[in-house]
Design a protein around this motif. Structure first.
Motif, PDB file in Angstrom:
ATOM      1  N   LYS A 270      26.252   9.608  11.137  1.00 35.75           N
ATOM      2  CA  LYS A 270      26.058   8.382  10.371  1.00 35.75           C
ATOM      3  C   LYS A 270      26.559   8.526   8.926  1.00 35.75           C
ATOM      4  CE  LYS A 270      22.523   4.957   9.396  1.00 35.75           C
ATOM      5  NZ  LYS A 270      21.144   4.551   9.620  1.00 35.75           N
ATOM      6  N   LYS A 271      26.266   9.662   8.292  1.00 35.21           N
ATOM      7  CA  LYS A 271      26.729   9.890   6.920  1.00 35.21           C
ATOM      8  C   LYS A 271      28.240  10.075   6.863  1.00 35.21           C
ATOM      9  CE  LYS A 271      22.644  11.796   4.747  1.00 35.21           C
ATOM     10  NZ  LYS A 271      22.116  12.893   3.938  1.00 35.21           N
ATOM     11  N   LEU A 272      28.759  10.850   7.816  1.00 32.43           N
ATOM     12  CA  LEU A 272      30.199  11.088   7.840  1.00 32.43           C
ATOM     13  C   LEU A 272      30.992   9.814   8.114  1.00 32.43           C
ATOM     14  CD1 LEU A 272      30.275  14.521   9.652  1.00 32.43           C
ATOM     15  CD2 LEU A 272      30.957  14.060   7.297  1.00 32.43           C
ATOM     16  N   MET A 273      30.371   8.867   8.843  1.00 30.24           N
ATOM     17  CA  MET A 273      31.034   7.602   9.140  1.00 30.24           C
ATOM     18  C   MET A 273      31.206   6.746   7.883  1.00 30.24           C
ATOM     19  SD  MET A 273      31.915   7.430  12.259  1.00 30.24           S
ATOM     20  CE  MET A 273      32.222   5.692  12.357  1.00 30.24           C
ATOM     21  N   ARG A 274      30.512   7.063   6.828  1.00 29.60           N
ATOM     22  CA  ARG A 274      30.691   6.370   5.547  1.00 29.60           C
ATOM     23  C   ARG A 274      31.575   7.183   4.610  1.00 29.60           C
ATOM     24  NH1 ARG A 274      24.424   4.998   4.987  1.00 29.60           N
ATOM     25  NH2 ARG A 274      24.350   3.266   6.431  1.00 29.60           N
ATOM     26  N   ILE A 275      31.405   8.497   4.633  1.00 25.76           N
ATOM     27  CA  ILE A 275      32.122   9.363   3.699  1.00 25.76           C
ATOM     28  C   ILE A 275      33.620   9.409   4.001  1.00 25.76           C
ATOM     29  CG2 ILE A 275      32.398  11.764   2.957  1.00 25.76           C
ATOM     30  CD1 ILE A 275      29.334  12.052   3.318  1.00 25.76           C
TER      31      ILE A 275
ATOM     32  N   PHE B  65      32.999   0.072  18.703  1.00 21.72           N
ATOM     33  CA  PHE B  65      33.782   1.241  19.113  1.00 21.72           C
ATOM     34  C   PHE B  65      34.517   1.782  17.892  1.00 21.72           C
ATOM     35  CE2 PHE B  65      37.885   3.080  20.267  1.00 21.72           C
ATOM     36  CZ  PHE B  65      37.442   4.156  21.019  1.00 21.72           C
ATOM     37  N   CYS B  66      34.297   3.055  17.604  1.00 21.08           N
ATOM     38  CA  CYS B  66      34.980   3.683  16.474  1.00 21.08           C
ATOM     39  C   CYS B  66      35.521   5.040  16.922  1.00 21.08           C
ATOM     40  CB  CYS B  66      34.020   3.861  15.305  1.00 21.08           C
ATOM     41  SG  CYS B  66      34.814   4.591  13.865  1.00 21.08           S
ATOM     42  N   PRO B  67      36.832   5.244  16.866  1.00 18.23           N
ATOM     43  CA  PRO B  67      37.415   6.516  17.274  1.00 18.23           C
ATOM     44  C   PRO B  67      36.874   7.699  16.468  1.00 18.23           C
ATOM     45  CG  PRO B  67      39.132   4.861  17.025  1.00 18.23           C
ATOM     46  CD  PRO B  67      37.873   4.260  16.511  1.00 18.23           C
ATOM     47  N   LEU B  68      36.650   7.511  15.179  1.00 16.96           N
ATOM     48  CA  LEU B  68      36.132   8.600  14.349  1.00 16.96           C
ATOM     49  C   LEU B  68      34.762   9.053  14.835  1.00 16.96           C
ATOM     50  CD1 LEU B  68      36.280  10.463  11.886  1.00 16.96           C
ATOM     51  CD2 LEU B  68      35.370   8.585  10.515  1.00 16.96           C
ATOM     52  N   GLU B  69      33.928   8.115  15.235  1.00 16.53           N
ATOM     53  CA  GLU B  69      32.600   8.454  15.731  1.00 16.53           C
ATOM     54  C   GLU B  69      32.690   9.313  16.990  1.00 16.53           C
ATOM     55  OE1 GLU B  69      28.409   6.182  16.822  1.00 16.53           O
ATOM     56  OE2 GLU B  69      30.250   5.024  16.577  1.00 16.53           O
ATOM     57  N   LYS B  70      33.585   8.957  17.894  1.00 13.66           N
ATOM     58  CA  LYS B  70      33.769   9.740  19.117  1.00 13.66           C
ATOM     59  C   LYS B  70      34.265  11.152  18.790  1.00 13.66           C
ATOM     60  CE  LYS B  70      34.830   7.176  23.131  1.00 13.66           C
ATOM     61  NZ  LYS B  70      33.633   7.433  23.739  1.00 13.66           N
ATOM     62  N   ILE B  71      35.188  11.254  17.841  1.00 14.00           N
ATOM     63  CA  ILE B  71      35.725  12.559  17.446  1.00 14.00           C
ATOM     64  C   ILE B  71      34.631  13.422  16.837  1.00 14.00           C
ATOM     65  CG2 ILE B  71      37.285  13.702  15.815  1.00 14.00           C
ATOM     66  CD1 ILE B  71      39.199  11.274  16.257  1.00 14.00           C
ATOM     67  N   LEU B  72      33.837  12.843  15.939  1.00  8.61           N
ATOM     68  CA  LEU B  72      32.776  13.614  15.294  1.00  8.61           C
ATOM     69  C   LEU B  72      31.739  14.090  16.305  1.00  8.61           C
ATOM     70  CD1 LEU B  72      32.250  11.493  12.052  1.00  8.61           C
ATOM     71  CD2 LEU B  72      33.329  13.746  12.232  1.00  8.61           C
ATOM     72  N   ARG B  73      31.411  13.258  17.272  1.00  8.77           N
ATOM     73  CA  ARG B  73      30.454  13.667  18.311  1.00  8.77           C
ATOM     74  C   ARG B  73      31.014  14.802  19.158  1.00  8.77           C
ATOM     75  NH1 ARG B  73      28.328   7.738  20.016  1.00  8.77           N
ATOM     76  NH2 ARG B  73      26.811   7.530  18.338  1.00  8.77           N
ATOM     77  N   LYS B  74      32.305  14.731  19.496  1.00  8.61           N
ATOM     78  CA  LYS B  74      32.915  15.800  20.284  1.00  8.61           C
ATOM     79  C   LYS B  74      32.995  17.104  19.497  1.00  8.61           C
ATOM     80  CE  LYS B  74      35.428  13.162  23.642  1.00  8.61           C
ATOM     81  NZ  LYS B  74      36.562  13.120  24.526  1.00  8.61           N
ATOM     82  N   LEU B  75      33.089  16.994  18.168  1.00 11.07           N
ATOM     83  CA  LEU B  75      33.116  18.191  17.323  1.00 11.07           C
ATOM     84  C   LEU B  75      31.729  18.801  17.152  1.00 11.07           C
ATOM     85  CD1 LEU B  75      35.669  17.147  14.555  1.00 11.07           C
ATOM     86  CD2 LEU B  75      35.998  18.832  16.368  1.00 11.07           C
ATOM     87  N   GLY B  76      30.705  18.088  17.616  1.00 12.56           N
ATOM     88  CA  GLY B  76      29.368  18.660  17.622  1.00 12.56           C
ATOM     89  C   GLY B  76      28.480  18.283  16.463  1.00 12.56           C
ATOM     90  N   PHE B  77      28.834  17.266  15.687  1.00 14.48           N
ATOM     91  CA  PHE B  77      27.981  16.832  14.597  1.00 14.48           C
ATOM     92  C   PHE B  77      26.761  16.115  15.172  1.00 14.48           C
ATOM     93  CE2 PHE B  77      31.952  17.465  12.382  1.00 14.48           C
ATOM     94  CZ  PHE B  77      31.535  18.079  11.210  1.00 14.48           C
TER      95      PHE B  77
END
Length: 63
Positions: free
Chosen positions: A4-9, A48-60
């Motif tokens: 959630k924080k990274l989605m703003r930063i 749908f946000c591609p960045l959110e999917k990427i961050l989740r796959k990276l383990g955040f």
């Protein structure tokens, strides 16, 4: 850091950096600003946000 924080930063940094590069280096950098804005708009409508999917796959973490 949470997703959630990274989605703003990350978009905030991308817009700031691309605007500065557009002013100081080449106007073509404003295309990145436009892309980020369009992506934020479509994610608001579609949830749908591609960045959110990427961050989740990276383990955040979600929380």
């Amino acid at each position: 850091m949470t997703v959630k924080k990274l989605m703003r930063i990350i978009p905030g940094l991308m817009v700031t950096i691309s605007a500065l590069l557009g002013l100081l280096h080449s106007p073509w950098w404003f295309a990145l600003t436009l892309f980020v804005g369009l992506n934020l708009t479509q994610s608001g409508f579609t949830d749908f946000c591609p960045l959110e999917k990427i961050l989740r796959k990276l383990g955040f973490s979600e929380q």
